[in-house]
Motif scaffolding. Structure first.
Motif, PDB file in Angstrom:
ATOM      1  N   ASP A  81      29.605  38.970  40.545  1.00  0.00           N
ATOM      2  CA  ASP A  81      30.828  39.298  40.877  1.00  0.00           C
ATOM      3  C   ASP A  81      32.367  40.348  39.512  1.00  0.00           C
ATOM      4  OD1 ASP A  81      29.906  38.504  43.298  1.00  0.00           O
ATOM      5  OD2 ASP A  81      31.097  37.073  42.982  1.00  0.00           O
ATOM      6  N   ILE A  82      31.543  39.887  38.861  1.00  0.00           N
ATOM      7  CA  ILE A  82      32.589  40.478  37.842  1.00  0.00           C
ATOM      8  C   ILE A  82      32.406  41.552  37.320  1.00  0.00           C
ATOM      9  CG2 ILE A  82      34.111  38.047  38.359  1.00  0.00           C
ATOM     10  CD1 ILE A  82      32.766  37.478  35.139  1.00  0.00           C
ATOM     11  N   GLY A  83      31.102  41.644  37.491  1.00  0.00           N
ATOM     12  CA  GLY A  83      30.945  43.478  36.335  1.00  0.00           C
ATOM     13  C   GLY A  83      29.215  43.569  36.213  1.00  0.00           C
ATOM     14  N   PHE A  84      29.635  44.639  36.312  1.00  0.00           N
ATOM     15  CA  PHE A  84      27.664  44.660  36.015  1.00  0.00           C
ATOM     16  C   PHE A  84      26.970  46.270  35.063  1.00  0.00           C
ATOM     17  CE2 PHE A  84      30.192  47.427  39.358  1.00  0.00           C
ATOM     18  CZ  PHE A  84      29.412  47.577  39.854  1.00  0.00           C
ATOM     19  N   PRO A 118      42.108  39.667  43.231  1.00  0.00           N
ATOM     20  CA  PRO A 118      42.782  39.392  42.405  1.00  0.00           C
ATOM     21  C   PRO A 118      42.888  37.850  41.925  1.00  0.00           C
ATOM     22  CG  PRO A 118      43.657  40.037  44.645  1.00  0.00           C
ATOM     23  CD  PRO A 118      42.445  40.575  44.485  1.00  0.00           C
ATOM     24  N   ASN A 119      42.808  36.989  42.249  1.00  0.00           N
ATOM     25  CA  ASN A 119      42.782  35.132  42.124  1.00  0.00           C
ATOM     26  C   ASN A 119      41.307  34.780  41.264  1.00  0.00           C
ATOM     27  OD1 ASN A 119      41.674  36.004  44.744  1.00  0.00           O
ATOM     28  ND2 ASN A 119      42.722  34.094  45.464  1.00  0.00           N
ATOM     29  N   GLU A 179      40.687  36.861  38.121  1.00  0.00           N
ATOM     30  CA  GLU A 179      40.830  37.698  37.197  1.00  0.00           C
ATOM     31  C   GLU A 179      40.218  36.896  35.943  1.00  0.00           C
ATOM     32  OE1 GLU A 179      40.769  41.584  35.138  1.00  0.00           O
ATOM     33  OE2 GLU A 179      41.304  40.921  37.863  1.00  0.00           O
ATOM     34  N   GLU A 180      40.950  35.682  35.847  1.00  0.00           N
ATOM     35  CA  GLU A 180      40.556  35.138  34.837  1.00  0.00           C
ATOM     36  C   GLU A 180      38.890  34.687  34.441  1.00  0.00           C
ATOM     37  OE1 GLU A 180      42.833  31.063  35.289  1.00  0.00           O
ATOM     38  OE2 GLU A 180      41.381  30.377  37.210  1.00  0.00           O
ATOM     39  N   GLU A 181      38.076  34.854  36.101  1.00  0.00           N
ATOM     40  CA  GLU A 181      36.669  34.640  35.205  1.00  0.00           C
ATOM     41  C   GLU A 181      36.593  35.412  33.870  1.00  0.00           C
ATOM     42  OE1 GLU A 181      33.791  34.202  38.440  1.00  0.00           O
ATOM     43  OE2 GLU A 181      35.863  34.016  40.061  1.00  0.00           O
ATOM     44  N   TYR A 182      36.854  37.403  34.782  1.00  0.00           N
ATOM     45  CA  TYR A 182      36.941  38.068  33.694  1.00  0.00           C
ATOM     46  C   TYR A 182      36.841  37.663  31.638  1.00  0.00           C
ATOM     47  CZ  TYR A 182      35.410  42.783  31.924  1.00  0.00           C
ATOM     48  OH  TYR A 182      35.082  44.191  31.256  1.00  0.00           O
ATOM     49  N   TYR A 211      38.775  41.705  56.115  1.00  0.00           N
ATOM     50  CA  TYR A 211      37.372  41.059  55.996  1.00  0.00           C
ATOM     51  C   TYR A 211      37.313  40.989  54.367  1.00  0.00           C
ATOM     52  CZ  TYR A 211      35.052  41.475  60.145  1.00  0.00           C
ATOM     53  OH  TYR A 211      34.447  41.568  61.708  1.00  0.00           O
ATOM     54  N   ILE A 212      37.209  39.666  53.819  1.00  0.00           N
ATOM     55  CA  ILE A 212      37.333  38.853  52.680  1.00  0.00           C
ATOM     56  C   ILE A 212      36.463  38.610  52.120  1.00  0.00           C
ATOM     57  CG2 ILE A 212      37.307  36.333  52.647  1.00  0.00           C
ATOM     58  CD1 ILE A 212      39.884  35.623  50.834  1.00  0.00           C
ATOM     59  N   THR A 213      35.361  38.796  53.603  1.00  0.00           N
ATOM     60  CA  THR A 213      33.487  38.955  53.204  1.00  0.00           C
ATOM     61  C   THR A 213      33.765  40.484  52.830  1.00  0.00           C
ATOM     62  OG1 THR A 213      32.875  38.973  55.068  1.00  0.00           O
ATOM     63  CG2 THR A 213      32.948  37.083  54.119  1.00  0.00           C
ATOM     64  N   ALA A 214      34.047  41.482  52.981  1.00  0.00           N
ATOM     65  CA  ALA A 214      33.605  43.141  52.386  1.00  0.00           C
ATOM     66  C   ALA A 214      34.599  43.423  51.348  1.00  0.00           C
ATOM     67  CB  ALA A 214      33.837  43.450  53.325  1.00  0.00           C
ATOM     68  N   ARG A 215      33.111  43.621  50.098  1.00  0.00           N
ATOM     69  CA  ARG A 215      34.040  43.532  48.962  1.00  0.00           C
ATOM     70  C   ARG A 215      33.425  44.897  48.459  1.00  0.00           C
ATOM     71  NH1 ARG A 215      33.297  37.970  47.207  1.00  0.00           N
ATOM     72  NH2 ARG A 215      34.339  37.114  48.795  1.00  0.00           N
ATOM     73  N   THR A 216      32.630  45.790  48.844  1.00  0.00           N
ATOM     74  CA  THR A 216      32.348  47.019  48.311  1.00  0.00           C
ATOM     75  C   THR A 216      32.769  47.952  49.117  1.00  0.00           C
ATOM     76  OG1 THR A 216      30.852  46.339  46.785  1.00  0.00           O
ATOM     77  CG2 THR A 216      30.701  48.373  46.818  1.00  0.00           C
TER      78      THR A 216
END
Length: 304
Positions: free
Chosen positions: A87-90, A103-104, A106-109, A158-163
C-alpha cells in the motif's frame, strides 16, 4: 545504491520489501476497521493474533531465502500494523512512487525510509495531495500499466476506494510511453464478498501469458472483456465469489514459473501445477482476515 527495476508481475525477483507483523498492536475496534473483512472478524472475535501472523510471514520469508531474494523488512514501530507494504509505495521501471495512503498510516512509510535512502533521490516521487493511488491498484504488465480505481461520484464516502481518477491521470502523464488502462472496481463498505479493495483482489497475471480473474469485481463488463481479449479466455483462471473473498487472486510470483500461494487454495494450486508452475504453498489464512494476502505484503524493488 539500489538499481530499481520492475516492469511486470512475474519476472525473476531479486529484491523486495516484505511487511512485518511484529508488535502490530491490539485488535482494532469496529470503528477503526479500514475494510469490511477486518470488521467482520473484529465483530466475530476471530481477528488474527500476532503470533500466528508472525509465523505466516516467516514462512513467506523462508521462501524468499530459498530463492535467494534480498529481503528488506520495515523497522518495527510499536503498536503499528506494518504487514501490507504494497500500500505504501510501488516501483514502475526504475522509479519509486510514494503512495498517498490513509493519513493514519503515514508512519508505515517512515519504517522503510532506510530503504528509500538507498535509491537515487531523483528516482523517488512524492505524489501531490489530490492524487490518491495505492500499490495494490497498480499492476505492471510489460507495455501496460493496469490501475484499479473507483469512478463513483461517492468516491469520498468509501474508505475502501483507494485510487482516484487523478491518480490514474498522474501515472499516464508520468509514463507517456506506457499503455495505462484503468479498471473501475466494485466497492462495498459492508460486504467483503462484494468489495474489490484493490485491483489485485480481482485480477493478477501469472507466468508469461496467464492470469487469475474474478469477473464480478469489475463495475464495467467492458473492463473484464478487455482482459479476456488480452490474455485469452483459455489462459485465465476464473475464481468464484468465495475464492475472491479468500483472496485467491492475491498470490505472488517470484519468477515466471514460481508462484507463492496459500496452502488452502486447492483449486487454484492444482490449476497452476497443471500449467507447469512450481507452487510454493504456505499458510497465510490468518493474515487474509485483514483483506490482504501475499501480493499485499510485498513491495518488489528489483526484478530481472
Amino acid at each position: 545504491m539500489l538499481q530499481l527495476n520492475v516492469n511486470n508481475e512475474t519476472s525473476r525477483l531479486r529484491a523486495v520489501v516484505l511487511g512485518s507483523a511484529l508488535n502490530n498492536g491490539p485488535t482494532p475496534t469496529a470503528e477503526e476497521a479500514y475494510d469490511p473483512k477486518s470488521l467482520e472478524h473484529i465483530l466475530a472475535g476471530t481477528y488474527p493474533v500476532e503470533a500466528d501472523m508472525v509465523k505466516e510471514m516467516e514462512a513467506f520469508n523462508q521462501v524468499f531465502k530459498k530463492y535467494d531474494v534480498q529481503v528488506f523488512r520495515p523497522q518495527m514501530i510499536e503498536g503499528c500494523n506494518q504487514i501490507f507494504t504494497r500500500d505504501i509505495g510501488f516501483v514502475i521501471g526504475d522509479v519509486f512512487i510514494k503512495a498517498n495512503i490513509l493519513p493514519n498510516r503515514e508512519e508505515e512509510y517512515d519504517a522503510i525510509q532506510y530503504v528509500i535512502d538507498q535509491i537515487n533521490p531523483a528516482k523517488v516521487i512524492t505524489l501531490p495531495e489530490e492524487v490518491h493511488i495505492e500499490g495494490g491498484d497498480v499492476m505492471l504488465w510489460n507495455d501496460y500499466i493496469f490501475i484499479g480505481t473507483y469512478k463513483g461520484s461517492d468516491y469520498k464516502d468509501y474508505i475502501t476506494a483507494r485510487t482516484n481518477i487523478e491518480g490514474v491521470n498522474y501515472i499516464k502523464n508520468l509514463f507517456p510511453n506506457k499503455k495505462v488502462k484503468e479498471f473501475d472496481l466494485v466497492k462495498s463498505k459492508l460486504e467483503a464478498r462484494d468489495n474489490a479493495l484493490h485491483l489485485d483482489c480481482c485480477f493478477q497475471p501469472v507466468g508469461k501469458n496467464k492470469g487469475i480473474i474474478y469477473k464480478s469485481g469489475f463495475r464495467e463488463e467492458a473492463d473484464y472483456v478487455f482482459l479476456l481479449n488480452l490474455f485469452g479466455k483459455e489462459n485465465l483462471f476464473h475464481i468464484t465469489r468465495d475464492e475472491m473473498y479468500d483472496m485467491n487472486s492475491n498470490v505472488f510470483s517470484i519468477a515466471e514459473n514460481v508462484v507463492v500461494s496459500e496452502q488452502k487454495f486447492t483449486r487454484l494450486n492444482n490449476w497452476l501445477r497443471a500449467n507447469d508452475f512450481i507452487v510454493e504453498e504456505i499458510p497465510y489464512a490468518e493474515i487474509a482476515k485483514q483483506e490482504g494476502l501475499l501480493r499485499c505484503s510485498t513491495l518488489p524493488l528489483i526484478r530481472d
